[in-house]
Design a protein around this motif. Structure first.
Motif, mmCIF file in Angstrom:
data_model
loop_
_atom_site.group_PDB
_atom_site.id
_atom_site.type_symbol
_atom_site.label_atom_id
_atom_site.label_comp_id
_atom_site.label_asym_id
_atom_site.label_seq_id
_atom_site.Cartn_x
_atom_site.Cartn_y
_atom_site.Cartn_z
ATOM 1 N N ILE A 1 14.883 -27.829 -67.273
ATOM 2 C CA ILE A 1 13.879 -26.902 -67.799
ATOM 3 C C ILE A 1 13.911 -27.047 -69.311
ATOM 4 N N PRO A 2 12.829 -27.224 -70.006
ATOM 5 C CA PRO A 2 11.438 -27.013 -69.656
ATOM 6 C C PRO A 2 10.681 -28.271 -69.251
ATOM 7 N N GLU B 1 10.674 -21.562 -66.556
ATOM 8 C CA GLU B 1 11.092 -21.428 -67.953
ATOM 9 C C GLU B 1 10.934 -19.984 -68.407
ATOM 10 N N GLN B 2 9.833 -19.365 -68.021
ATOM 11 C CA GLN B 2 9.595 -17.970 -68.360
ATOM 12 C C GLN B 2 10.687 -17.083 -67.754
ATOM 13 N N ARG B 3 11.066 -17.362 -66.504
ATOM 14 C CA ARG B 3 12.122 -16.582 -65.839
ATOM 15 C C ARG B 3 13.464 -16.792 -66.516
ATOM 16 N N LEU B 4 13.765 -18.026 -66.918
ATOM 17 C CA LEU B 4 15.042 -18.332 -67.548
ATOM 18 C C LEU B 4 15.167 -17.648 -68.906
ATOM 19 N N LEU B 5 14.092 -17.644 -69.667
ATOM 20 C CA LEU B 5 14.132 -17.085 -71.018
ATOM 21 C C LEU B 5 13.820 -15.594 -71.065
ATOM 22 N N HIS C 1 16.239 -12.344 -67.184
ATOM 23 C CA HIS C 1 16.854 -13.578 -66.701
ATOM 24 C C HIS C 1 16.394 -13.907 -65.285
ATOM 25 N N ALA C 2 17.008 -14.911 -64.736
ATOM 26 C CA ALA C 2 16.583 -15.394 -63.416
ATOM 27 C C ALA C 2 17.533 -14.918 -62.341
ATOM 28 N N HIS C 3 18.041 -13.712 -62.456
ATOM 29 C CA HIS C 3 19.014 -13.202 -61.491
ATOM 30 C C HIS C 3 18.313 -12.548 -60.315
#
Length: 171
Positions: A120-121, A150-154, A158-160
């Motif tokens: 990612i990205p 990428e939006q979820r990671l940043l 977060h991406a939990h």
């Protein structure tokens, strides 16, 4: 925020035609800070939101997609039912579950996990499609969604996600 990047002139928002000039997207934030007249040295300025930015290097990730079930799908067959299956893709990798379609249901229980490796990205758009299997004609698209990883990671959230540590089987 995400802004579309377009080639050439943009169309008026009143146009309902699909815009074929999109060439990508820009992700960023804008802040305008007035600089007081008495400031002569830039180091005297207060910290801004851009002081501690995350790294811009690609991040190697393992993405696991758990598809549990779908509810109230639109009927696609003359019988008023559907034969749904999944297509899950990220970048060039694609899982096509056509052979595992769920016959005659609008509320399928898939219970599947799909795993991807991605940077990612460089690769960021996870696409999940629910298709209707047809024996004699072309399969129909029931619905789809695209998730920007990428939006979820940043995101500050977060991406939990995942299953609860404990749960009750009695409700």
């Amino acid at each position: 925020a995400t802004f579309p990047l377009r080639r050439g002139k943009t169309k008026s928002p009143k146009d309902d035609e699909e815009d074929d000039t999109n060439v990508g997207e820009f992700k960023g934030a804008f802040r305008i800070y007035p600089i007081p007249d008495e400031v002569t040295d830039v180091s005297e300025l207060p910290e801004t939101m851009f002081t501690n930015l995350p790294s811009t290097d690609p991040i190697e990730c393992t993405i696991r997609v758990y598809v549990v079930l779908a509810t109230e799908l639109q009927p696609q067959d003359p019988s008023g039912l559907a034969d749904p299956y999944l297509i899950v893709s990220l970048g060039k990798k694609k899982y096509d579950e056509q052979d595992n379609f769920k016959p005659n249901t609008l509320n399928p229980v898939f219970g599947k996990m799909f795993e991807f490796k991605a940077e990612i990205p460089k690769v960021k758009d996870l696409k999940i499609q629910v298709m209707d299997y047809d024996y004699l004609s072309r399969d129909d698209l029931i619905g789809e969604t695209v998730i920007d990883l990428e939006q979820r990671l940043l995101s500050r959230f977060h991406a939990h996600c995942g299953l609860q540590r404990t749960y009750f089987t009695s409700g």
